[in-house]
Design an enzyme around this catalytic site. Structure first.
Site, PDB file in Angstrom:
ATOM      1  N   GLY A 168     148.613 -10.747  90.551  1.00 60.05           N
ATOM      2  CA  GLY A 168     148.884 -10.398  89.165  1.00 60.05           C
ATOM      3  C   GLY A 168     150.259 -10.838  88.703  1.00 60.05           C
ATOM      4  N   THR A 169     151.279 -10.708  89.540  1.00 60.57           N
ATOM      5  CA  THR A 169     152.633 -11.113  89.163  1.00 60.57           C
ATOM      6  C   THR A 169     152.688 -12.603  88.850  1.00 60.57           C
ATOM      7  OG1 THR A 169     153.707  -9.337  90.402  1.00 60.57           O
ATOM      8  CG2 THR A 169     155.010 -11.322  90.004  1.00 60.57           C
TER       9      THR A 169
ATOM     10  N   ASN B 294     150.427   1.164  84.320  1.00 60.95           N
ATOM     11  CA  ASN B 294     150.243   1.483  85.732  1.00 60.95           C
ATOM     12  C   ASN B 294     150.962   2.748  86.173  1.00 60.95           C
ATOM     13  OD1 ASN B 294     152.661  -0.055  85.237  1.00 60.95           O
ATOM     14  ND2 ASN B 294     152.916  -0.265  87.442  1.00 60.95           N
TER      15      ASN B 294
ATOM     16  N   GLN C 197     145.490  -2.863  85.815  1.00 62.45           N
ATOM     17  CA  GLN C 197     145.012  -1.487  85.968  1.00 62.45           C
ATOM     18  C   GLN C 197     143.765  -1.195  85.140  1.00 62.45           C
ATOM     19  OE1 GLN C 197     145.970   0.771  88.101  1.00 62.45           O
ATOM     20  NE2 GLN C 197     147.755  -0.310  88.903  1.00 62.45           N
TER      21      GLN C 197
ATOM     22  N   HIS D  11     143.308  -6.721  94.449  1.00 66.17           N
ATOM     23  CA  HIS D  11     143.564  -5.587  95.332  1.00 66.17           C
ATOM     24  C   HIS D  11     143.655  -4.252  94.596  1.00 66.17           C
ATOM     25  CE1 HIS D  11     147.983  -4.682  94.794  1.00 66.17           C
ATOM     26  NE2 HIS D  11     147.923  -5.853  94.204  1.00 66.17           N
TER      27      HIS D  11
ATOM     28  N   THR E 233     146.679 -25.126  97.881  1.00 66.31           N
ATOM     29  CA  THR E 233     145.396 -24.925  98.541  1.00 66.31           C
ATOM     30  C   THR E 233     144.744 -23.631  98.049  1.00 66.31           C
ATOM     31  OG1 THR E 233     146.211 -26.080 100.497  1.00 66.31           O
ATOM     32  CG2 THR E 233     144.240 -24.723 100.768  1.00 66.31           C
TER      33      THR E 233
ATOM     34  N   CYS F 210     155.750  -1.362  92.628  1.00 66.16           N
ATOM     35  CA  CYS F 210     156.592  -2.552  92.578  1.00 66.16           C
ATOM     36  C   CYS F 210     158.032  -2.224  92.200  1.00 66.16           C
ATOM     37  CB  CYS F 210     156.038  -3.549  91.557  1.00 66.16           C
ATOM     38  SG  CYS F 210     154.343  -4.048  91.899  1.00 66.16           S
TER      39      CYS F 210
END
Length: 405
Positions: free
Chosen positions: A90-91, A173, A201, A223, A259, A348
């Site tokens: 997400g970041t 969040n 979220q 995740h 990749t 975070c």
């Protein structure tokens, strides 16, 4: 009956939830332990663990796996598969949306609007954009964490010709406030602005349908849904111009070169499909758990405040409680000793009580001891679990308040 295990490997769920039967995990907003169905889907694709950019047969199998996942996610979100770009989380997706916009409009005086309660990934990306020539504005919020759209309207009207991006979390969040994204998109598009949302979220708790809520850019990660760590996505509406943040390959149509991860993409698609399928029933169940927990905390802990409790829209599976006169760090450590995994805000953030400044933005005083605790639920959370959390918090808070005094 399938066990959900990859042979020879313990599941993350077992590691967190079953290694100690006395522990209670109520921090799903930080990380949702990987679901057994996701393990099974990823395990079935391990044979395709090759580089999907390779032209040989194993590479083509891996590429097919990747594109099947991309197509499935597109269907679930209501968009074309070509609009989905896989990233590392997400970041990274937030940064690509915000800095990609700023750099694509370099020299044109771009504007970036972010709310006061955004995730650090968006706030710091916007601040970096400010160093690169963008004009950055922070949209104020009220005590519930709800955006002041009239303030935003006035600023948008002040310079209608400037390239403009509005970046707003769909669901916060830390305190669970859900923004009225339909209204934000309508306001932005009325004034020629693009709208980006961090929907990390919101996924699985809010009905995210890009056909009905036509944001221009959307960030998400696996995740937070019971999928694997290390894979996210950016939705980009056709016609939206972004400058890549890295170079050196043509993967993800050169938007996020490197990749690719077909097995992770499969896990993401599986987790999202489960979340969408179960959302309606789970939202009703979580809402009942949330209201029950909040009712107990308000009744049993003096001067308790529910952060975001006045918001018109809230996440059903998140409770953020504030306790004046209580040391936040001591409270969280005490809960951990009680066998309960909770958090003080954003996982975070370096400061467990404030995280990204959300509590400051909604008017929580910062000059006195004040504990903030966030409980968040998942598919395994029960009424007995939230009662245990309420019992423990009431007991621990009384002890910590006495020590703090």
């Amino acid at each position: 009956m399938p066990t959900g295990r990859i042979p020879g490997e313990p599941t993350l769920k077992m590691t967190i939830m079953r290694a100690d039967e006395e522990r209670l995990y109520l921090d799903y907003a930080a990380n949702w332990p990987m679901r057994p169905e996701v393990w099974e889907a990823m395990g079935a694709e391990l044979r395709h663990g090759y580089n999907p950019a390779s032209a040989h047969a194993p590479g083509r199998m891996a590429h097919r796996c990747l594109e099947l996942a991309r197509g499935r996610i597109g269907e679930l979100l209501g968009c074309a598969r070509s609009c989905i770009y896989f990233t590392g989380g997400g970041t990274q997706s937030d940064n690509l949306a915000i800095l990609g916009f700023v750099r694509a409009h370099e020299g044109s005086g771009p504007r970036v609007f972010v709310s006061q309660i955004e995730h650090k990934a968006c706030l710091e990306a916007a601040d970096r954009g400010g160093l690169e020539g963008a004009r950055v504005f922070r949209i104020p919020v009220d005590r519930s964490g709800t955006l002041d759209l009239e303030w935003l309207r006035g600023r948008l009207e002040a310079d209608p010709a400037a390239p403009t991006l509005i970046s707003v979390m769909w669901a916060n969040n830390e305190i669970g406030t859900v923004q009225a994204m339909d209204d934000i998109v309508a306001l932005g598009h009325e004034h020629g602005a693009l709208v980006h949302t961090d929907a990390v979220q919101a996924m699985g708790k809010v009905d995210v349908d890009l056909g009905r809520t036509p944001v221009d850019l959307l960030s998400a990660t696996a995740h937070k849904l019971g999928g694997p760590v290390g894979i996210g996505l950016l939705y980009r509406r056709p016609g939206v111009t972004l400058e890549p943040l890295s170079y050196g390959g043509g993967q993800e149509r050169s938007m996020w070169p490197g990749t690719q991860n077909p097995i992770g993409a499969t896990g993401f698609a599986t987790a999202l499909a489960l979340a969408v399928e179960e959302r309606e029933a789970e939202v009703a169940r979580w809402t009942a758990l949330r209201d029950h927990l909040e009712g107990r905390l308000l009744a049993e802990i003096p001067d308790t405040r529910i952060h975001g409790g006045e918001a018109p829209l809230r996440l059903p599976n998140l409770v953020s409680v504030g306790i004046p006169g209580c040391d936040s760090g001591a409270l969280l450590v005490s809960l951990d000793f009680e066998g309960i995994a909770a958090s003080g805000g954003s996982a975070c953030g370096s400061d467990s009580s404030v995280g990204s400044g959300v509590l400051d933005a909604i008017g929580v005083p910062g000059d006195a001891p004040y504990a903030a605790v966030r409980f968040s639920f998942g598919h395994e959370t029960t009424r007995a679990d939230v009662d245990r959390a309420a019992d423990a918090l009431a007991r621990v808070a009384a002890r910590v308040v006495a020590l703090t005094a």
